[in-house]
Design an enzyme around this catalytic site. Sequence first.
Site, PDB file in Angstrom:
ATOM      1  CG  ASP A  97      37.368   1.363  18.620  1.00  0.00           C
ATOM      2  OD1 ASP A  97      38.271   1.548  19.452  1.00  0.00           O
ATOM      3  OD2 ASP A  97      37.233   0.294  17.988  1.00  0.00           O
ATOM      4  CG  ASN A  99      40.058   8.289  18.020  1.00  0.00           C
ATOM      5  OD1 ASN A  99      39.680   8.523  16.881  1.00  0.00           O
ATOM      6  ND2 ASN A  99      39.278   8.445  19.066  1.00  0.00           N
ATOM      7  NE  ARG A 101      42.515   0.046  16.635  1.00  0.00           N
ATOM      8  CZ  ARG A 101      41.318  -0.530  16.685  1.00  0.00           C
ATOM      9  NH1 ARG A 101      41.073  -1.571  15.924  1.00  0.00           N
ATOM     10  NH2 ARG A 101      40.389  -0.079  17.485  1.00  0.00           N
ATOM     11  CD1 TRP A 102      43.442   7.849  10.838  1.00  0.00           C
ATOM     12  CD2 TRP A 102      44.231   9.202  12.426  1.00  0.00           C
ATOM     13  NE1 TRP A 102      43.694   9.071  10.257  1.00  0.00           N
ATOM     14  CE2 TRP A 102      44.175   9.920  11.209  1.00  0.00           C
ATOM     15  CE3 TRP A 102      44.690   9.850  13.579  1.00  0.00           C
ATOM     16  CZ2 TRP A 102      44.559  11.258  11.101  1.00  0.00           C
ATOM     17  CZ3 TRP A 102      45.084  11.182  13.477  1.00  0.00           C
ATOM     18  CH2 TRP A 102      45.021  11.876  12.258  1.00  0.00           C
ATOM     19  CB  SER A 142      34.773   1.483  27.678  1.00  0.00           C
ATOM     20  OG  SER A 142      36.131   1.099  27.820  1.00  0.00           O
ATOM     21  CB  THR A 143      33.809   0.774  32.862  1.00  0.00           C
ATOM     22  OG1 THR A 143      33.372  -0.361  32.083  1.00  0.00           O
ATOM     23  CG2 THR A 143      32.596   1.624  33.199  1.00  0.00           C
ATOM     24  CG  ASP A 144      36.582  -2.945  30.055  1.00  0.00           C
ATOM     25  OD1 ASP A 144      36.349  -3.146  31.267  1.00  0.00           O
ATOM     26  OD2 ASP A 144      36.109  -3.640  29.141  1.00  0.00           O
ATOM     27  CG  ASN A 145      38.537   2.922  27.157  1.00  0.00           C
ATOM     28  OD1 ASN A 145      37.670   3.516  26.518  1.00  0.00           O
ATOM     29  ND2 ASN A 145      39.157   1.845  26.678  1.00  0.00           N
ATOM     30  NE  ARG A 148      42.589   2.732  26.311  1.00  0.00           N
ATOM     31  CZ  ARG A 148      42.110   3.310  25.215  1.00  0.00           C
ATOM     32  NH1 ARG A 148      42.303   4.606  25.020  1.00  0.00           N
ATOM     33  NH2 ARG A 148      41.461   2.594  24.330  1.00  0.00           N
ATOM     34  NE  ARG A 266      34.847  -1.188  17.913  1.00  0.00           N
ATOM     35  CZ  ARG A 266      34.790  -1.623  19.165  1.00  0.00           C
ATOM     36  NH1 ARG A 266      33.637  -2.054  19.652  1.00  0.00           N
ATOM     37  NH2 ARG A 266      35.858  -1.636  19.930  1.00  0.00           N
TER      38      ARG A 266
END
Length: 276
Positions: A97, A99, A101-102, A142-145, A148, A266
């Site tokens: 997690d 990536n 933001r980095w 994730s399934t939420d991803n 996107r 994480r």
Amino acid sequence: WKPSSERMRQFRGSSVAMIFQEPMTSLNPLFTVGEQIVEMIRAHRPGTDGKAARALAVEMLRKVRLPNPCPMAAYEARMVKALPKDRIPRHIGVMLDGNRRWAKGVGGDSTHGYRAGAANIEPLLEWSEEVGVGVVTLWLLSTDNLNRPAHELEPLLEIIEEAVGALAEQRRWRLHPVGALDLLPSSTAAKLKAAEEATRDVDGMLVNVAVPYGGRREIADAVRSLLHEYAAKGASLEELAGIIDVEHIADHLYTKGQPDPDLVIRTSGEQRLGGF
């Protein structure tokens, strides 16, 4: 830290210049200079393994005349020596997690962040294997991803395919896709299944590739599988309700037969499970 302008002129147009132009502060400040250069090499040269990246880092640091060209080796040795041998995790879960933001912080786009994150997978597995970890779960999507925008999701899926394919080619670890593969594009699901088949007989650390994964979805799939099993035996819902317990559901999880994770990491630094 950056080399002098004179040194940069010597390296102009080379991979050395490209890597050193990225400021060191863009990476973890706890890393030594050498370790940060290793991470940059792996981000700029996808597919480079940890050993090759370290060798190249040593060569680069010698060219710019830094003392102690590879200080991370001594740091790693101290860390390994300090590990309590009787408390090594049997199963580590890693949520890749942070990536995006980095990437934003260093002026790059999401794809740059995804590739930088993927470049860290192999070193993580190497370190885990070296200290005796038996199972590593990589939560890559994730399934939420899946919700996107296409311009973000498609490059991410491509990078996942490349990363998993590269791991399979090494035949060093046994890969096991976990997640709702039916929600993925057929080409991506096929490549994950092919990686599993290609490493099925590998006698090495087990690596779960969680794509796309969601804890609630896993429980729902486990219950559905359990119902199908007992329906095939001719059992009624009332009979199943009378005997069902935690172990019945555990036997139908994606990771059935594996030890539960002892440690969950994480990588963004946030302290939340997010559905693991």
